[in-house]
Design a protein around this motif. Sequence first.
Motif, PDB file in Angstrom:
ATOM      1  N   CYS A  31      -4.281   6.420  -8.417  1.00 43.42           N
ATOM      2  CA  CYS A  31      -4.035   7.070  -7.187  1.00 43.42           C
ATOM      3  C   CYS A  31      -3.833   8.418  -7.894  1.00 43.42           C
ATOM      4  N   HIS A  32      -3.476   9.522  -7.070  1.00 45.74           N
ATOM      5  CA  HIS A  32      -3.056  11.013  -7.056  1.00 45.74           C
ATOM      6  C   HIS A  32      -1.488  10.640  -6.981  1.00 45.74           C
ATOM      7  N   ALA A  33      -0.797  10.961  -7.870  1.00 45.69           N
ATOM      8  CA  ALA A  33       0.725  10.937  -7.634  1.00 45.69           C
ATOM      9  C   ALA A  33       1.202  11.808  -6.483  1.00 45.69           C
ATOM     10  N   GLY A  34       0.697  13.069  -6.548  1.00 42.32           N
ATOM     11  CA  GLY A  34       1.028  13.990  -5.557  1.00 42.32           C
ATOM     12  C   GLY A  34       0.975  13.343  -3.985  1.00 42.32           C
ATOM     13  N   ASP A  35      -0.552  12.988  -4.134  1.00 42.42           N
ATOM     14  CA  ASP A  35      -0.775  12.562  -2.391  1.00 42.42           C
ATOM     15  C   ASP A  35       0.236  11.407  -2.402  1.00 42.42           C
ATOM     16  N   PHE A  36       0.380  10.456  -3.006  1.00 36.37           N
ATOM     17  CA  PHE A  36       1.292   9.435  -2.832  1.00 36.37           C
ATOM     18  C   PHE A  36       2.702   9.830  -2.276  1.00 36.37           C
ATOM     19  N   ASN A  37       3.121  10.844  -3.286  1.00 35.55           N
ATOM     20  CA  ASN A  37       4.518  11.314  -2.879  1.00 35.55           C
ATOM     21  C   ASN A  37       4.614  11.906  -1.510  1.00 35.55           C
ATOM     22  N   GLN A  38       3.443  12.431  -1.220  1.00 28.79           N
ATOM     23  CA  GLN A  38       3.471  13.263   0.075  1.00 28.79           C
ATOM     24  C   GLN A  38       3.359  12.432   1.292  1.00 28.79           C
ATOM     25  N   VAL A  39       2.763  11.166   0.786  1.00 27.30           N
ATOM     26  CA  VAL A  39       2.335  10.186   1.931  1.00 27.30           C
ATOM     27  C   VAL A  39       3.836   9.473   2.319  1.00 27.30           C
ATOM     28  N   LEU A  40       4.500   9.103   1.137  1.00 28.75           N
ATOM     29  CA  LEU A  40       5.774   8.499   0.996  1.00 28.75           C
ATOM     30  C   LEU A  40       6.914   9.339   1.893  1.00 28.75           C
ATOM     31  N   LEU A  41       6.913  10.776   1.590  1.00 28.03           N
ATOM     32  CA  LEU A  41       7.715  11.764   2.021  1.00 28.03           C
ATOM     33  C   LEU A  41       7.558  11.760   3.502  1.00 28.03           C
ATOM     34  N   ASN A  42       6.241  11.577   4.056  1.00 32.96           N
ATOM     35  CA  ASN A  42       6.092  11.894   5.597  1.00 32.96           C
ATOM     36  C   ASN A  42       6.877  10.658   6.013  1.00 32.96           C
TER      37      ASN A  42
END
Lengths: 184, 446
Positions: free
Chosen positions: B327-338
């Motif tokens: 996956c895209h790290a930025g996308d995963f980070n964003q999801v987890l942050l939320n």
Amino acid sequence: MKGIIFTEFLDMVDDKFSVEITEKIISQCDLESDGAYTATGTYSHTEILSLVMTLHKQCGASVQDLCRTFGAHLFQRFSILYPVFFDGHQNAFSFLETVENYIHVEVLKLFPEAKLPSIQGNRLGDDSMEVIYRSHRCLTPVCHGLILGCLDYFDHPATIEVEDLSAGYVGHARFLLCAEDAAA
Amino acid sequence: MTQDVYKQRALRERKARLAAEALLEAKSRDLYLANQRLEIRSGELQAILENVPAGIAVVNSDCTIKLINKPGARMFGYTLATDLVGQDILSLFDTESAPILRSLISQACERQNKGSAQALPEVKAIRMGSDMFPAEVDIVQTEAADRSIWICRDISRRKQAESERQALEQERRHLQKMESLGTLASGIAHEINTPVQYVSDNVRFLQDTITDLFELIDRLQPFFGTDPIAETTPPMIAAARDKAEEIDLDFLHEEAPGALEQTLSGLQQISKIVTAIKEFSHPGSQETSDIDLNHAIETTATVSRNQWKYVSTLDLKLTPDLPSALCHAGDFNQVLLNLIVNAADAIEENKAEGELGAIEISTYADKGTIWVKVTDDGGGIPEENLGRIFDPFFTTKAVGKGSGQGLAIAYNLIVNRYHGQLIVDSEPGIGTTFIIGLPCAESDGE
């Protein structure tokens, strides 16, 4: 039952017996239609049964014989009235195969209310076939007559074995036809 | 024939004639009415054909057009539908589309008038005298096996709308990310400011210490180079001792190493936070790649620390040697942050002041899927809201505390973009667990 059956029956009685006999049997039956049949009309099948029974009493011929004779007469008439159904057939077997899935289908296009018998012809070999007759009217002898008329029309001699499957309640029979050349 | 018989026959035949005439009239009327209905139906069908926003053509078995409706003719750049009659319909599409269309023809023959194809491939159609346009074609075999019905739709507008939608979606995600970063900004500033404060204090202390030590060295300097066994030794020792007392050398000796250690520790902490922010905001490649989810979780936990540390503990139970996810790290980070921010907010709302809640993030892999669980004891989600939490702009937070896009974007990314799973398991009054499932990078496509 379509009026053509009645008109042809009465014509046959005219031919085979006499006009007087025809009018006599009509007057002796209690017919709702008073015997005023038109070929495209629809009438109760009990009237034809009543007419046949009365004719039987009048002339002494058996009901079965009368029906068979009528069936053969009817077939000859069909060949004159509807020649298009007879084109392209080399023999009786070929014609009988088309009755259910072609001829009856065309009839229903013009007369969708008609309650036609099921007359299914199935080839068993080059020289034999079976015809399965089903109807809610017990007119197996008429079907027998039609088959005889067909064999005669195409000059296709064949033996016919009749197996009555009706148990007396409805018209259901199997006709096994074997070409006489093969039988010989 | 006697007269009576003749009369009887004449009466019967008259009656039969009248019945036949009545039947004939009835049949004629039926025929007339049927014809009327047919004309009306034909008119309706014609109106539909001429106004439907699709090209509809009856095509012969040799692919020549038997007839085509006006919208169809216009679609291909013709004024008159009759101009297309007799033309090979395949000539209206580019050569690359021919195999696709032939395949559709075969499928139509197999289906035999049992409805349209499940999936309609995209082809390129040719507008007379100009460009090509993207189109969708469906082919249905008629009961007359020598003809088929072709239904062609110009999907240019749909594709453009889709492209605009994707651009909007991307912008929405970017804005949400900026919103998150904005939310984090003050927290991150605070996180950095704390170590900066004591680094600064320690450096000042070390500065004073070094000044004092240099003064001590200066006091001793005149005595360098003299004969060590001389009458100057006692005064030298006395001077050094006096200075040592003045600057409290013992104290400096004891505190200076600690100050240096604290300074280095503080700088490391700052470096860690800055690195985490950098990784969170710009995680390298814009493409999907093999991602170490454990590392991404640690990064995001660091970046978001100020959001949860006052209301909750954050416990990481990360399986070592976790397989990579594609996956895209930025996308995963964003999801987890939320998810972390939502968990912290839920705990803050449901716990008493000063009472710390608990957030736990765990990872494990099972049958080609990597699972990430984010569990909180923030009181759970009411049942009436559970069906809506992934709806865009749905939020139960106070105004200004969230736009309601976080979970919608999370769902869109995990489920639609990365073909994973995002499941919620909530117990009202207790807490909530969000479960992310992503395919392992090495098992992707199995």
